[in-house]
Design a protein around this motif. Structure first.
Motif, mmCIF file in Angstrom:
data_model
loop_
_atom_site.group_PDB
_atom_site.id
_atom_site.type_symbol
_atom_site.label_atom_id
_atom_site.label_comp_id
_atom_site.label_asym_id
_atom_site.label_seq_id
_atom_site.Cartn_x
_atom_site.Cartn_y
_atom_site.Cartn_z
ATOM 1 N N LEU A 39 0.821 -1.198 0.000
ATOM 2 C CA LEU A 39 0.000 0.000 0.000
ATOM 3 C C LEU A 39 0.863 1.259 0.000
ATOM 4 O O LEU A 39 0.601 2.210 -0.745
ATOM 5 C CB LEU A 39 -0.921 0.000 1.222
ATOM 6 N N GLY A 40 1.909 1.282 0.809
ATOM 7 C CA GLY A 40 2.821 2.416 0.833
ATOM 8 C C GLY A 40 3.503 2.642 -0.495
ATOM 9 O O GLY A 40 3.687 3.787 -0.931
ATOM 10 N N TYR A 41 3.883 1.560 -1.170
ATOM 11 C CA TYR A 41 4.523 1.684 -2.479
ATOM 12 C C TYR A 41 3.579 2.334 -3.474
ATOM 13 O O TYR A 41 3.957 3.272 -4.179
ATOM 14 C CB TYR A 41 4.969 0.311 -2.983
ATOM 15 N N TYR A 42 2.344 1.842 -3.555
ATOM 16 C CA TYR A 42 1.410 2.380 -4.539
ATOM 17 C C TYR A 42 0.906 3.775 -4.181
ATOM 18 O O TYR A 42 0.549 4.558 -5.056
ATOM 19 C CB TYR A 42 0.222 1.426 -4.742
ATOM 20 N N LEU A 43 0.875 4.133 -2.911
ATOM 21 C CA LEU A 43 0.408 5.461 -2.533
ATOM 22 C C LEU A 43 1.493 6.530 -2.662
ATOM 23 O O LEU A 43 1.203 7.662 -3.054
ATOM 24 C CB LEU A 43 -0.101 5.452 -1.087
ATOM 25 N N PHE A 44 2.728 6.211 -2.323
ATOM 26 C CA PHE A 44 3.749 7.238 -2.207
ATOM 27 C C PHE A 44 4.868 7.159 -3.241
ATOM 28 O O PHE A 44 5.447 8.179 -3.598
ATOM 29 C CB PHE A 44 4.371 7.205 -0.806
#
Length: 59
Positions: free
Chosen positions: A16-21
Motif C-alpha cells: 500500500l505504501g509503495y502504490y500510494l507514495f
C-alpha cells in the motif's frame, strides 16, 4: 499462524505504501483528453445585456 497473519499485514502495508507514495500514476488517453478540455478557454457572454427592464415602479 499469528506469524503468517502478521507477515501478511506487513506485506500489505508495504504494498500500500509503495502504490500510494512511490509509484507515479500513468496518464491515460482519456485523462489527457479530459485535461485538454478543462484547460480550453471558454467564450464569455455578458448576459446582463439581455435582462428585461423591471416592471412597475420603485415607489
Amino acid at each position: 499462524m499469528p506469524y503468517l497473519f502478521g507477515g501478511l499485514v506487513v506485506l500489505n502495508a508495504i504494498t500500500l505504501g509503495y502504490y500510494l507514495f512511490l509509484k507515479q500514476p500513468s496518464t491515460t488517453q482519456t485523462l489527457q483528453t479530459a485535461q485538454a478540455e478543462i484547460t480550453q478557454l471558454l467564450a464569455f457572454t455578458n448576459s446582463a445585456e439581455y435582462i428585461p427592464p423591471a416592471i412597475g415602479s420603485k415607489d
